[in-house]
Design a protein around this motif. Structure first.
Motif, PDB file in Angstrom:
ATOM      1  N   ASP A 384       0.850  -1.191   0.000  1.00 17.26           N
ATOM      2  CA  ASP A 384       0.000   0.000   0.000  1.00 17.26           C
ATOM      3  C   ASP A 384       0.884   1.239   0.000  1.00 17.26           C
ATOM      4  N   PRO A 385       0.843   2.055  -1.065  1.00 16.41           N
ATOM      5  CA  PRO A 385       1.725   3.227  -1.132  1.00 16.41           C
ATOM      6  C   PRO A 385       1.413   4.276  -0.074  1.00 16.41           C
ATOM      7  N   ARG A 386       0.237   4.219   0.544  1.00 15.22           N
ATOM      8  CA  ARG A 386      -0.083   5.207   1.573  1.00 15.22           C
ATOM      9  C   ARG A 386       0.836   5.084   2.783  1.00 15.22           C
ATOM     10  N   PHE A 387       1.346   3.879   3.017  1.00 11.68           N
ATOM     11  CA  PHE A 387       2.148   3.630   4.215  1.00 11.68           C
ATOM     12  C   PHE A 387       3.632   3.508   3.884  1.00 11.68           C
ATOM     13  N   ALA A 388       4.050   4.169   2.796  1.00 13.02           N
ATOM     14  CA  ALA A 388       5.458   4.091   2.406  1.00 13.02           C
ATOM     15  C   ALA A 388       6.370   4.740   3.438  1.00 13.02           C
ATOM     16  N   THR A 389       5.884   5.727   4.165  1.00 14.84           N
ATOM     17  CA  THR A 389       6.708   6.401   5.179  1.00 14.84           C
ATOM     18  C   THR A 389       6.659   5.707   6.531  1.00 14.84           C
ATOM     19  N   GLY A 390       5.893   4.634   6.648  1.00 12.25           N
ATOM     20  CA  GLY A 390       5.729   3.954   7.916  1.00 12.25           C
ATOM     21  C   GLY A 390       4.292   4.036   8.387  1.00 12.25           C
ATOM     22  N   LEU A 460      -6.375   1.001  14.586  1.00 14.68           N
ATOM     23  CA  LEU A 460      -6.341   2.114  13.639  1.00 14.68           C
ATOM     24  C   LEU A 460      -4.931   2.253  13.101  1.00 14.68           C
ATOM     25  N   ARG A 461      -4.785   2.280  11.788  1.00 15.08           N
ATOM     26  CA  ARG A 461      -3.481   2.462  11.147  1.00 15.08           C
ATOM     27  C   ARG A 461      -3.537   3.716  10.281  1.00 15.08           C
ATOM     28  N   LEU A 462      -2.576   4.612  10.506  1.00 13.20           N
ATOM     29  CA  LEU A 462      -2.463   5.850   9.750  1.00 13.20           C
ATOM     30  C   LEU A 462      -1.034   5.995   9.238  1.00 13.20           C
ATOM     31  N   PRO A 463      -0.857   6.640   8.080  1.00 17.18           N
ATOM     32  CA  PRO A 463       0.519   6.867   7.592  1.00 17.18           C
ATOM     33  C   PRO A 463       1.261   7.838   8.511  1.00 17.18           C
ATOM     34  N   LEU A 464       2.514   7.499   8.799  1.00 18.55           N
ATOM     35  CA  LEU A 464       3.331   8.427   9.577  1.00 18.55           C
ATOM     36  C   LEU A 464       3.568   9.703   8.780  1.00 18.55           C
ATOM     37  N   ALA A 465       3.679  10.812   9.488  1.00 16.76           N
ATOM     38  CA  ALA A 465       4.071  12.054   8.836  1.00 16.76           C
ATOM     39  C   ALA A 465       5.440  11.880   8.194  1.00 16.76           C
ATOM     40  N   PRO A 466       5.695  12.481   7.031  1.00 18.15           N
ATOM     41  CA  PRO A 466       6.948  12.220   6.290  1.00 18.15           C
ATOM     42  C   PRO A 466       8.207  12.407   7.112  1.00 18.15           C
TER      43      PRO A 466
END
Length: 470
Positions: A384-390, A460-466
């Motif tokens: 999932d590219p949304r979670f590329a930053t963690g 709940l899973r959210l993308p980390l801030a860059p």
């Protein structure tokens, strides 16, 4: 008055193709007429040149008579070096030299012959003629031979009629063919339009016909059907939402009506206080339902939220500290510095809904965890590219009865409440988990129920801030 763009595609294509065919055919006809004129001119020139050469040969042999015999080339003359006509054909008898294309005899490096198209010559009349002038030299003498024939017309009338008829025939054939082809190609479009006109709110399951050929209209029909499917789903969701909302709003209203009727029929006026308390509780539930419906309406409108840098640990701490005291023990396992991008107010509402749900179902303990996972695989969102930053992970666990695996997806639907939930808290709205998942998805995250040793475990899973990875 109709403008050009108001005509049908079929008519416009037919007119465009007809005009193009007419222009190209006319251009080809002009070129063809020019080619035929050039060939005719060359042929006549050869005949005139041949007649001049025959007369010149006879002059050299001394076999020239005053009256020259002629055939196709009727205009023949022979002049001496002084320019006097000594022999001529019948049409040219008694006339002076027809032209003077060559320089005077004896001119150095002068050409022995010359050819030209002469128009308006006095000797030849006013029409155009192809004239050949040839000089012949003898012993001490020189003669000039003239030969002329009418020049071919620029366009032969018969050829012109044939070319015009051909241009009209080609233009008509191309226009008709184009109109027919475009009409057959647009037939599926007419079928799609007719079917769309027949589709109504009462019959949203109908679909437009899909042409068998893999062309643009085929893809258009597929896109229309996909759109109709989404519209049908939205309509069904709207109907279900309205039905569920009416059902849940009818309960509090019925309860309030019953309480008021009981109070009006009771002789004991002290019942008014009890009735008022009951009505306030019912109004609180009704207000909660209306508030949740307004939040859902805003979320359905896809109104973008703020993109703030939110520390999940700080958010959890602030929200728990602001909560009313609970009989359940709340444990915190919070990793600091887990930053995400999102709307702080919406994320706070998501957290509150999860904690309220856990508080209703927990026996004695609620656990809230905040952690982070570097990379996609560790965050459970492989590919999932949304979670590329963690991945930032927020978990809310309770030690209640839990949720059966086959009902874990249904609890996120609007107004869905399991039997155990209604028994524990009959005043709930059935919208809290639906709102929580919708906020998670609008924040580019996910919310699901994971396996747990005991009770329910909401993750709940959210993308980390860059910049949070470092």
């Amino acid at each position: 008055m109709r403008t050009w763009k108001q005509y049908s595609v079929r008519t416009r294509c037919a007119v465009y193709s007809g005009l193009t065919a007419a222009l190209l055919s006319a251009l080809f006809a002009v070129l063809l007429a020019g080619l035929f004129h050039r060939l005719d001119t060359a042929q006549v020139t050869d005949v005139v040149d041949g007649a001049a050469s025959r007369i010149a040969l006879n002059v050299q042999r001394g076999r020239v008579h005053a009256r020259l015999a002629h055939g196709y080339v009727a205009n023949l003359q022979v002049a001496d070096s002084q320019g006097r006509v000594v022999a001529a054909s019948a049409p040219m008898s008694g006339k002076g030299p027809m032209t003077s294309l060559l320089p005077p005899a004896g001119t150095p490096h002068a050409a022995p012959n010359a050819r030209a198209v002469i128009c308006g010559s006095t000797a030849l009349g006013h029409n155009c003629h192809i004239v050949v002038e040839q000089r012949v030299y003898g012993v001490g003498h020189s003669w000039t031979v003239y030969s002329a024939a009418p020049a071919p017309p620029l366009v032969d009338p018969g050829l012109a009629a044939l070319l015009i008829a051909s241009v009209l025939a080609i233009t008509g054939a191309v226009t008709y063919t184009c109109r027919r082809i475009v009409g057959e190609s647009l037939t599926p479009v007419d079928a799609i339009r007719s079917e769309l006109d027949e589709i109504t709110v009462t019959d949203p399951a109908r679909r437009v016909p899909i042409p068998p050929h893999e062309d643009e209209i085929h893809h258009l029909a597929e896109s229309v059907n996909h759109t109709l499917t989404r519209l049908q789903g939205a309509m069904e969701q709207q109907r279900q939402f309205a039905s569920d909302a009416c059902h849940d709003l009818r309960g509090p209203v019925t309860a309030m009506r019953a309480e008021v009727e009981d109070a009006m029929m009771a002789e004991d006026h002290t019942l008014a206080t009890t009735t008022g308390e009951t009505l306030l509780a019912t109004l609180d539930r009704l207000q909660a339902i209306i508030g949740d419906l307004l939040i859902i309406a805003r979320l359905d409108a896809k109104t973008p939220g703020a993109r703030d840098r939110v520390d999940l640990a700080e958010l959890v701490t602030a929200e728990l500290d602001a909560r009313h005291p609970s009989t359940k023990h709340i444990e915190r396992e919070l990793s600091p510095g887990v930053l995400v991008l999102g709307d702080r107010l919406r994320l706070a509402r998501l957290l509150a809904n999860l904690v309220n749900n856990a508080d209703r179902h927990a026996d004695s303990r609620i656990t809230i965890k905040v952690s982070r996972a570097e990379g996609e695989a560790e965050g459970g969102q492989d590919g999932d590219p949304r979670f590329a930053t963690g991945t930032a992970i927020l978990e809310v666990l309770d030690d209640g009865a839990g949720i059966p695996p086959d009902q874990r997806d249904s609890v996120f639907q609007r107004f869905v409440r399991l039997g155990e939930s209604r028994a524990r808290d009959p005043g709930g709205t059935g919208l809290g988990l639906a709102i929580a998942r919708q906020i998670a998805e609008m924040s580019d995250g996910t919310l699901c129920i994971a396996d747990s040793v005991r009770g329910a475990r909401f993750v709940l899973r959210l993308p980390l801030a860059p910049k949070a990875r470092s």
